[in-house]
Enzyme design. Structure first.
Site, mmCIF file in Angstrom:
data_model
loop_
_atom_site.group_PDB
_atom_site.id
_atom_site.type_symbol
_atom_site.label_atom_id
_atom_site.label_comp_id
_atom_site.label_asym_id
_atom_site.label_seq_id
_atom_site.Cartn_x
_atom_site.Cartn_y
_atom_site.Cartn_z
ATOM 1 N N ARG A 92 -10.958 16.044 -1.581
ATOM 2 C CA ARG A 92 -11.899 16.204 -2.685
ATOM 3 C C ARG A 92 -13.175 16.893 -2.211
ATOM 4 O O ARG A 92 -13.714 17.775 -2.872
ATOM 5 C CB ARG A 92 -12.236 14.842 -3.301
ATOM 6 C CG ARG A 92 -13.278 14.940 -4.420
ATOM 7 C CD ARG A 92 -13.637 13.579 -4.953
ATOM 8 N NE ARG A 92 -12.484 12.974 -5.606
ATOM 9 C CZ ARG A 92 -12.298 11.668 -5.707
ATOM 10 N NH1 ARG A 92 -13.174 10.837 -5.177
ATOM 11 N NH2 ARG A 92 -11.237 11.195 -6.329
ATOM 12 N N THR A 97 -9.790 1.268 -3.477
ATOM 13 C CA THR A 97 -10.475 1.695 -2.260
ATOM 14 C C THR A 97 -10.777 0.503 -1.360
ATOM 15 O O THR A 97 -11.237 0.678 -0.232
ATOM 16 C CB THR A 97 -11.796 2.395 -2.617
ATOM 17 O OG1 THR A 97 -12.585 1.537 -3.447
ATOM 18 C CG2 THR A 97 -11.527 3.695 -3.367
ATOM 19 N N LYS A 148 -5.128 9.517 -4.606
ATOM 20 C CA LYS A 148 -4.445 8.404 -5.275
ATOM 21 C C LYS A 148 -4.133 8.745 -6.735
ATOM 22 O O LYS A 148 -3.015 8.520 -7.202
ATOM 23 C CB LYS A 148 -5.293 7.133 -5.170
ATOM 24 C CG LYS A 148 -5.484 6.644 -3.736
ATOM 25 C CD LYS A 148 -6.218 5.319 -3.664
ATOM 26 C CE LYS A 148 -7.673 5.445 -4.063
ATOM 27 N NZ LYS A 148 -8.440 6.291 -3.130
ATOM 28 N N THR A 149 -5.113 9.274 -7.449
ATOM 29 C CA THR A 149 -4.867 9.650 -8.846
ATOM 30 C C THR A 149 -3.832 10.765 -8.936
ATOM 31 O O THR A 149 -2.943 10.747 -9.798
ATOM 32 C CB THR A 149 -6.182 10.103 -9.516
ATOM 33 O OG1 THR A 149 -7.118 9.031 -9.483
ATOM 34 C CG2 THR A 149 -5.941 10.507 -10.958
ATOM 35 N N ASP A 169 -6.983 2.468 -12.064
ATOM 36 C CA ASP A 169 -7.856 2.868 -10.961
ATOM 37 C C ASP A 169 -8.809 1.715 -10.629
ATOM 38 O O ASP A 169 -9.202 0.954 -11.511
ATOM 39 C CB ASP A 169 -8.647 4.108 -11.374
ATOM 40 C CG ASP A 169 -9.291 4.803 -10.193
ATOM 41 O OD1 ASP A 169 -8.962 4.450 -9.042
ATOM 42 O OD2 ASP A 169 -10.130 5.688 -10.414
#
Length: 353
Positions: free
Chosen positions: A229, A170, A76-77, A121
């Site tokens: 990640r 999330t 997302k980032t 975020d």
């Protein structure tokens, strides 16, 4: 451009013993793709975002506000940074927990330049007073500033430069409807398939100058829980083993590294297995409530529910029922337990309980 953040890092599943640090964040930041062409996976979301940005550029306007929803670690980032790169505008990064007062948000909004991207975020954790200000800002590009106190207080409107909010969450279900409706586009990010993760690992290995054999890449991908990640972090652990023991980054090095860091063949870490062990050995397979499970393994209920349970449910190792969580036959087989012959009544899976 502001240094990239780490979306959802506080709750991201990670191997036991791996602690979030500045070095980890720098490592992940160095591996971030800089364009849609470099970004692996999420093909549908990438094409939708590319179309949205191209249309905005042709009309010479700021792109619609964008909401990126999905579990931690899926990009997302990174997508927010790519949106800024593709539009050629700067990006301002903040988070919901940092916006606890309307004044916090007002100071950020009033300093935005035309076309700037505001990335928030964990936007679902924004304070209610700041949310209400954000509604007006996103819709009309203005905010109302209260001057004075009590009966003499007056509202002064402040016009804002056109900007684009990119929100990441999330837990999309926690977003209030008025806020969710102000996003022109909502993207739902999905977990990655193993073949996509192999591309992620191969790309990261190339950037790190690490020669990893194909079988080793496949093994890392298989144990990464569908999350880039985690794949990148496991690769770093493999690099550590290869460096310390002066061995090639082959399948044996991968297996050794993941054994040292308690990551098994399904990608389960120490806490995942502790929950399954408690469910089977202490509670005879369930059903048992999530709070009771959390107390048994010495963790917060929120951690077990948000970090551990989704992966165990997705892999079919536990099921949610009206009476609590139960272990599936796959969980017994994975941990090497003999499954009891008698079925427990009332264990009909029911999502969302």
């Amino acid at each position: 451009m502001t240094a990239p953040g780490d979306d959802g890092a506080s709750r991201a599943p990670q191997p036991a013993g791996v602690v979030e640090s500045a070095a980890e964040l720098a490592f992940e930041g160095a591996l971030r793709p800089a364009s849609f062409a470099e970004f692996v996976g999420q093909q549908k979301v990438r094409s939708q975002l590319d179309l949205l940005l191209r249309a905005a550029a042709l009309q010479q306007r700021a792109p619609d506000h964008i909401l990126l929803a999905g579990p931690p670690g899926l990009g997302k980032t990174t997508l927010a940074l790519i949106v800024a790169e593709e539009t050629g505008h700067p990006i301002r990064l903040t988070s919901g927990p940092a916006l606890q007062h309307a004044g916090d948000l007002a100071s950020v909004l009033s300093s935005l330049v035309p076309g700037e991207i505001l990335f928030i975020d964990e936007i679902h954790r924004t304070a209610r007073t700041a949310e209400e200000m954000l509604y007006l800002a996103m819709e009309d590009f203005r905010i109302d500033i209260m001057v004075g106190k009590g009966a003499g207080a007056t509202s002064v409107p402040l016009e804002l430069a056109p900007f684009t909010v990119v929100g990441a969450t999330t837990r999309a279900g926690l977003l209030p409807t008025p806020l969710r409706d102000r996003f022109g586009f909502t993207a739902h990010l999905e977990f990655y398939a193993d073949d996509e993760l192999e591309k992620v690992v191969a790309r990261a290995a190339g950037l790190l100058g690490l020669d990893v054999e194909r079988a080793a890449i496949r093994e890392i991908a298989k144990r990464s829980r569908g999350t880039p990640r985690i794949a990148n972090r496991l690769l770093r652990r493999v690099r550590d083993v290869a460096l310390v023991h002066d061995t090639p980054a082959d399948l044996a090095a991968v297996q050794h590294a993941l054994h040292v860091y308690d990551v098994d063949e399904l990608g389960l870490d120490r806490l995942d297995r502790a929950v399954l062990e408690a469910l089977i050995a202490r509670f005879e397979g369930g059903p048992v409530g999530i709070r009771t499970l959390a107390v048994t393994v010495g963790e917060e209920a929120e951690t077990v529910e948000a970090v551990v349970e989704p992966f165990l449910v997705r892999t079919g190792l536990i099921a949610r029922t009206q009476r609590g969580r139960i272990a599936t036959p796959a969980a017994y087989a994975h941990l090497g337990y003999a499954r009891p012959g008698a079925a427990t009544g009332g264990n009909v899976p029911l999502d969302g309980v």
